[in-house]
Design a protein around this motif. Sequence first.
Motif, short mmCIF file in Angstrom:
data_model
loop_
_atom_site.label_atom_id
_atom_site.label_comp_id
_atom_site.label_asym_id
_atom_site.label_seq_id
_atom_site.Cartn_x
_atom_site.Cartn_y
_atom_site.Cartn_z
N ARG A 6 -2.30 0.50 7.03
CA ARG A 6 -2.35 -0.70 8.63
C ARG A 6 -2.58 -1.96 7.61
NH1 ARG A 6 -6.67 2.38 11.55
NH2 ARG A 6 -8.13 2.11 9.39
N SER A 27 0.84 -1.41 -0.13
CA SER A 27 -0.45 0.09 0.02
C SER A 27 0.91 1.06 -0.18
CB SER A 27 -1.19 0.28 1.14
OG SER A 27 -1.97 -1.52 1.05
N GLN A 80 -1.79 9.57 2.51
CA GLN A 80 -1.77 8.16 2.40
C GLN A 80 -3.15 8.47 0.84
OE1 GLN A 80 -0.48 6.24 4.53
NE2 GLN A 80 1.50 7.44 4.48
N ASP A 92 -4.07 2.57 2.91
CA ASP A 92 -4.14 2.42 3.90
C ASP A 92 -3.46 0.97 3.75
OD1 ASP A 92 -4.95 2.42 6.45
OD2 ASP A 92 -6.42 1.33 6.91
#
Length: 357
Positions: free
Chosen positions: A43, A27, A38, A41
């Motif tokens: 995460r 990502s 960003q 995402d």
Amino acid sequence: MESSRLRGNAATALKILLVGPKRTGKSSTGNTLLGRGQVFDTRGGGASTARRAFTAGRQLTVVDAQGWGSSEEFVPKEEKIEQLRALSLCGTEGPHVVLLIVPLLDFTEQERKAVERRMEVYGSSVWRHTMVVFTFGDCLNRRACSVQEHISSGGPALQWLMEKCRYRYQVLDNKAAVTGKRGLKQEVNRIGRKLENTWWKKDELQLGRVSRKGEADVMRELGQKQVREMLSKIEDILHENGGWHFSLHMYQRLEEEWSRRESELRAWLKADVGNERGKQKREETKVKAEPEQEHKLEEAMQEQSLRKERKDDCEETRINQGKDEEVGVRVELRRLSSEGDEWYSSSVNVEEKEEVV
């Protein structure tokens, strides 16, 4: 040269599919490509997502596919479905290039098998459009080695990956876009940077005077430099593939057509070779048979000559026999004639005697 080539194709949206395991910087690579902070995402754990942006002179469509697990024996059904869904997000034509994200760490045999199983979902033709993106590029500085040295010492698993991708790769440092003064100082100390028509000195005093706007410009320039290098290599891949997109169904049809044509070509070559062999065999047979035929012809001529001689002999014999018969007949006729004359003469004499008496 590179920038002009990219600007020449700026009207065409470039579609990029990012694939790879979880927690490998996939990502973050998408964010670096789009250059808009960003966007994806980082995460992890989310579904596949598509985003668009104009960066480095190109209109980009980047699809961040869901990261896959570490299973090396089989691909879960959910992962297959998500991989195909990510492919569909690139549109009906499919992506121009597939970027396989691999950390710049040790690439093990288990990881190799996991990559092989996942890429099989797209078919073997996907490797024509695939380039490896080595993330965690800052590891090279800590190791004090080049990416070529990393590849040469990577072992058979990494060699297999390079061969599948035809040694197409790019090193990416996703931290360059988010580092602070320390990263800026390292970069300026390494190559120097010209900002706002001023060459900054390499000492701490001058670095402390760089404004926040200047820092953002430097970081953005670093990110843009990496993106330009990557887009240049993507352009090379497009050139190698004739500008084709990667389409799973299209390549299936092409492979079927190629297989059909290959079968026809093999059959034609086999038939042609068979004809050549047959012709050669006939020639060899002819060469071998010529002496035998000549010998047989001589025998036949001799036999015909003998038959003719025999026929002539028979004819002569028949003629001679005829002559002999004719002579015999004449002799017999003469004999009979002489006997008749004698009988006649004797008869006349008897009658004369009777008359006298």
